[in-house]
Each structure stands twice: as C-alpha cells, then as structure tokens.
Design a protein around this motif. Structure first.
Motif, PDB file in Angstrom:
ATOM      1  N   PRO A 151       1.006  -9.492  -0.562  1.00  0.00           N
ATOM      2  CA  PRO A 151       1.965  -8.913  -1.512  1.00  0.00           C
ATOM      3  C   PRO A 151       3.405  -9.238  -1.134  1.00  0.00           C
ATOM      4  O   PRO A 151       3.724  -9.470   0.038  1.00  0.00           O
ATOM      5  N   GLU A 152       4.266  -9.253  -2.132  1.00  0.00           N
ATOM      6  CA  GLU A 152       5.679  -9.472  -1.861  1.00  0.00           C
ATOM      7  C   GLU A 152       6.230  -8.342  -0.997  1.00  0.00           C
ATOM      8  O   GLU A 152       5.676  -7.256  -0.932  1.00  0.00           O
ATOM      9  N   ASN A 153       7.307  -8.657  -0.316  1.00  0.00           N
ATOM     10  CA  ASN A 153       7.989  -7.709   0.573  1.00  0.00           C
ATOM     11  C   ASN A 153       7.169  -7.390   1.817  1.00  0.00           C
ATOM     12  O   ASN A 153       7.318  -6.330   2.416  1.00  0.00           O
ATOM     13  N   SER A 154       6.312  -8.328   2.203  1.00  0.00           N
ATOM     14  CA  SER A 154       5.589  -8.213   3.472  1.00  0.00           C
ATOM     15  C   SER A 154       6.386  -8.920   4.566  1.00  0.00           C
ATOM     16  O   SER A 154       7.091  -9.894   4.312  1.00  0.00           O
ATOM     17  N   VAL A 155       6.254  -8.420   5.779  1.00  0.00           N
ATOM     18  CA  VAL A 155       6.901  -9.063   6.924  1.00  0.00           C
ATOM     19  C   VAL A 155       5.976 -10.164   7.420  1.00  0.00           C
ATOM     20  O   VAL A 155       4.800  -9.934   7.702  1.00  0.00           O
ATOM     21  N   MET A 156       6.514 -11.388   7.526  1.00  0.00           N
ATOM     22  CA  MET A 156       5.732 -12.550   7.931  1.00  0.00           C
ATOM     23  C   MET A 156       6.166 -12.984   9.332  1.00  0.00           C
ATOM     24  O   MET A 156       7.358 -13.127   9.606  1.00  0.00           O
ATOM     25  N   LEU A 157       5.190 -13.204  10.214  1.00  0.00           N
ATOM     26  CA  LEU A 157       5.475 -13.572  11.594  1.00  0.00           C
ATOM     27  C   LEU A 157       4.611 -14.747  12.006  1.00  0.00           C
ATOM     28  O   LEU A 157       3.384 -14.703  11.847  1.00  0.00           O
ATOM     29  N   THR A 158       5.235 -15.818  12.508  1.00  0.00           N
ATOM     30  CA  THR A 158       4.454 -16.959  12.984  1.00  0.00           C
ATOM     31  C   THR A 158       3.840 -16.608  14.339  1.00  0.00           C
ATOM     32  O   THR A 158       4.532 -16.164  15.247  1.00  0.00           O
ATOM     33  N   VAL A 170      10.375 -15.250  11.822  1.00  0.00           N
ATOM     34  CA  VAL A 170      10.110 -14.069  11.019  1.00  0.00           C
ATOM     35  C   VAL A 170      10.875 -14.111   9.704  1.00  0.00           C
ATOM     36  O   VAL A 170      11.971 -14.675   9.632  1.00  0.00           O
ATOM     37  N   GLY A 171      10.278 -13.557   8.690  1.00  0.00           N
ATOM     38  CA  GLY A 171      10.927 -13.484   7.391  1.00  0.00           C
ATOM     39  C   GLY A 171      10.195 -12.496   6.509  1.00  0.00           C
ATOM     40  O   GLY A 171       9.207 -11.874   6.922  1.00  0.00           O
ATOM     41  N   ILE A 172      10.678 -12.323   5.296  1.00  0.00           N
ATOM     42  CA  ILE A 172      10.054 -11.424   4.326  1.00  0.00           C
ATOM     43  C   ILE A 172       9.824 -12.217   3.050  1.00  0.00           C
ATOM     44  O   ILE A 172      10.752 -12.831   2.519  1.00  0.00           O
ATOM     45  N   PHE A 212       2.489  -8.274   7.582  1.00  0.00           N
ATOM     46  CA  PHE A 212       2.498  -6.828   7.749  1.00  0.00           C
ATOM     47  C   PHE A 212       3.015  -6.173   6.472  1.00  0.00           C
ATOM     48  O   PHE A 212       4.125  -6.459   6.032  1.00  0.00           O
ATOM     49  N   GLN A 213       2.195  -5.317   5.893  1.00  0.00           N
ATOM     50  CA  GLN A 213       2.604  -4.536   4.737  1.00  0.00           C
ATOM     51  C   GLN A 213       2.982  -3.146   5.238  1.00  0.00           C
ATOM     52  O   GLN A 213       2.160  -2.437   5.802  1.00  0.00           O
ATOM     53  N   CYS A 214       4.237  -2.797   5.045  1.00  0.00           N
ATOM     54  CA  CYS A 214       4.777  -1.593   5.666  1.00  0.00           C
ATOM     55  C   CYS A 214       4.451  -0.344   4.856  1.00  0.00           C
ATOM     56  O   CYS A 214       4.436  -0.372   3.623  1.00  0.00           O
ATOM     57  N   SER A 215       4.226   0.735   5.568  1.00  0.00           N
ATOM     58  CA  SER A 215       4.052   2.033   4.924  1.00  0.00           C
ATOM     59  C   SER A 215       5.412   2.575   4.504  1.00  0.00           C
ATOM     60  O   SER A 215       6.459   1.959   4.773  1.00  0.00           O
ATOM     61  N   GLU A 216       5.415   3.741   3.881  1.00  0.00           N
ATOM     62  CA  GLU A 216       6.669   4.332   3.427  1.00  0.00           C
ATOM     63  C   GLU A 216       7.580   4.709   4.590  1.00  0.00           C
ATOM     64  O   GLU A 216       8.790   4.855   4.415  1.00  0.00           O
ATOM     65  N   GLU A 217       7.008   4.859   5.786  1.00  0.00           N
ATOM     66  CA  GLU A 217       7.797   5.258   6.956  1.00  0.00           C
ATOM     67  C   GLU A 217       8.474   4.079   7.637  1.00  0.00           C
ATOM     68  O   GLU A 217       9.259   4.266   8.565  1.00  0.00           O
ATOM     69  N   VAL A 218       8.158   2.855   7.197  1.00  0.00           N
ATOM     70  CA  VAL A 218       8.703   1.664   7.861  1.00  0.00           C
ATOM     71  C   VAL A 218       9.390   0.770   6.838  1.00  0.00           C
ATOM     72  O   VAL A 218       8.778   0.362   5.845  1.00  0.00           O
ATOM     73  N   LEU A 219      10.641   0.439   7.082  1.00  0.00           N
ATOM     74  CA  LEU A 219      11.385  -0.474   6.218  1.00  0.00           C
ATOM     75  C   LEU A 219      11.096  -1.913   6.647  1.00  0.00           C
ATOM     76  O   LEU A 219      11.272  -2.246   7.826  1.00  0.00           O
TER      77      LEU A 219
END
Length: 358
Positions: free
Chosen positions: A25-32, A40-42, A56-63
C-alpha cells in the motif's frame, strides 16, 4: 528522505497472482535489506518489489515519516544486523529485534516536520551538485554526440583485468592501509572513497597484477551495478581492486581517461554493455567482452579539450562537495538530537508555552 520509488517497471495482475505477491500500500516505509543496506523511502503509489526490500505499514501510533527518519539515522545498527559478509542481508526476524524510540504521535509529527524541512534544504544542495554532471554531459554530447563508433576498447587499452577478493574476505580489511576499491566505490563518473576498504601491504603485494595506476578507467563488470564507470586519480600502485571491478589501462597517446569514462557512461555504451550480457545466467562481463566494446575515438586534441572541461567542472564540484558534507553533518546532528530526546524535550517545552499563552 529519498523517494526513489517512482516505478518504471510494470507487472501484470496475473504475474502478481502467480508469484503470490501482494501490492504494497501507499505510504509504506520501504527499506533496502539485501546487498545495499539501509536506503529508505516512502512509496507514494501502490507497488510491488523484489526481495531486496522490506516494507512497513504503520499503525495509527507510528508516523511513517518518523519511522523512516529513524531508520535513516540508525545505519550502524542496520549494518550490524545485516552482518559483515560478502552479501549482507537483513531478515524479517532479525529486524523484529530493532528497537525504536516512540514518543506520542504529536511529538513524532513535530520531529518529522523539523527533519523534513532540513532534509529539503539538504536535497537542494545535492540537486545543485547534479547540475555539475549535467554540464559535463552537455559538453560531451555537443562535442562527440554525432560520432560513429569505428574503434573498440582493445584499440586503446594496454591492459584489461580485474582483481580478486583476498582469502578471508572482509576479515582481511584493516583500518588504514592500501586503498581497496570495490564496486560500491565506483559510481557513474565518480569514485566514492569515503567508505573505501583497506588492505595490508602484504596482501597488496600478493595482488601485484591489479595495482591501480593514475588514469586507470574502472568499470564494474558484475551485478546490478554493472556498467558504472569512473577513472582513478592518485599515485601509481597505491590502490587495488576486487573481482567485480575491471581495470582499463589506456594508451594515453590514443585515449584519455576523462573521455573514455564518459563515453562508457553514455546511453549508447550502456546499451552495449547490457545487451552483451543479456541472456547470460548471471549479470557479468568478461575481459574479452570489455575489449570488444565499440567506441567513437575523436582526435586526441579534442579529447584534451573535453578533459580540460571535466577538470574545471570537477574543481567546482569539489568545492560544492565540501559544502554538502557540512550540510549533511548538520542534518545528522539534528537527527541525533531528535532521537536522543533533546528535540522532543524542546518541542514539549514550546507546546507547553503555546498552551499557556492560549
């Protein structure tokens, strides 16, 4: 953050299903997490990746921006998790042990906003640096863009070979010694030696055949970085290369390293390189294939004019690089303050003052 996930390659829905791959999904944190660790990028659009990424798809507690900057700061920790091997890799299991300082979401937003503003200023400096390369590329195309290839590398090279990795691999590296150039040090028309490995004089003497000399053109011949090329400037016989880097030593009465390096980086030459290895079981060029690469060879006087442009432009780039280093250091200092809690405390203090005023 370096948002590099504007995908050009496409995959069909059928291929996704066959490979049991899901869109990220969009707005996921991407890490090589494979080979090149810690970029790293989004992602701004849904996409899928190969095995070199973890997402990494973040929960509401993580920006997401907060987590991405935390990864960006934690390069040493990520490298340690990957391990010191010839092919570093971070598994999901090992990454699950990665600890993140997690303040309340409003504090995360403040930190991410501050770091984002600083990061954008840093990005502008890096973009200005890229203008230097555009100047050189523009000069090259203007002077030689219409040239028809009638020669080959073997016509101008006195020596073509690659090095080897010493027995024991990275265990043989030392803190200070002979410069040992690997494929990650060879960028496109640039040698990046700030994180270069070193070997002992004894190991260097055992690899005498691949001692690097001033003016050698260095070409990556394996893997995803195949085709990246640069030229070496430094004292003769005080550097060496591993097996992924090919030395092209020129007859300087026929060709200059500034010209050959930029020619091999041109779209026509890069197309040659990747066409030659197409269909092979692994991404690699052998020495005969390197020697067979065709090129347009202008008169030496024209090459000298181009080399003069390269030298003048690189002088400007060196000054910019010094400024860029200072900006990067300031940015990393700001990140350290943010994740040590110093910036959090300052944000809390400002927030409390704002509340008192209102």
């Amino acid at each position: 953050l370096n948002y590099v996930f504007d995908t050009k390659e496409k995959i069909t829905e059928l291929a996704l299903a066959r490979n049991q791959t899901e869109l990220i999904p969009e707005n996921s944190v991407m890490l090589t997490c494979t080979a090149t660790i810690g970029k790293v990028g989004i992602n701004k659009i849904p996409l899928c990746t190969n095995q070199q990424f973890n997402s990494f798809q973040c929960s509401e507690e993580v920006l997401p921006e907060y987590l991405a900057y935390y990864f960006l700061l934690s390069q040493d920790q990520l490298q340690a998790i990957a391990g010191k091997t010839s092919f570093p890799h971070i598994t999901i299991g090992s990454l699950s042990k990665f600890k993140v300082m997690l303040p309340p979401i409003d504090i995360q937003k403040h930190i991410a906003t501050i770091l984002s503003k600083a990061d954008k200023l840093r990005l502008k400096r890096h973009q200005a640096n890229q203008t230097v390369y555009k100047i050189i590329r523009s000069a090259f195309l203007k002077m030689f863009g219409d040239g028809i290839p009638q020669n080959r590398i073997r016509d101008v090279a006195e020596f073509v070979s690659s090095g080897s990795t010493p027995l024991g691999g990275e265990k043989t590296y030392v803190a200070d010694g002979i410069v040992f150039i690997r494929s990650q040090n060879v960028l496109m028309n640039e040698l990046k030696l700030d994180d270069v490995a070193h070997i002992t004089e004894q190991v260097h003497n055992q690899m005498r055949r691949t001692w690097v000399k001033d003016g050698d053109v260095l070409l990556n011949i394996t893997g995803a970085s195949m085709g990246r090329v640069a030229f070496y400037r430094g004292p003769d016989d005080k550097a060496n290369v591993n097996q992924h880097v090919c030395i092209i030593r020129l007859n300087k009465h026929k060709a200059l390293p500034e010209y050959i390096s930029h020619y091999l980086s041109s779209s026509n030459a890069q197309k040659q390189i990747w066409t030659i290895q197409a269909g092979a079981s692994r991404q690699a060029l052998n020495f005969e294939q390197v020697k067979s690469l065709s090129l347009y060879l202008p008169p030496l006087s024209e090459q000298q004019k181009f080399a003069a442009i390269v030298r003048k432009t690189q002088t400007l780039r060196d000054k910019q690089t010094q400024s860029t280093t200072q900006i990067d250091e300031l940015f990393h200092s700001l990140m350290h303050k943010a994740f040590r809690g110093e910036l959090v405390a300052e944000v809390k203090r400002l927030s409390e003052n704002e509340n008192k005023i209102t």
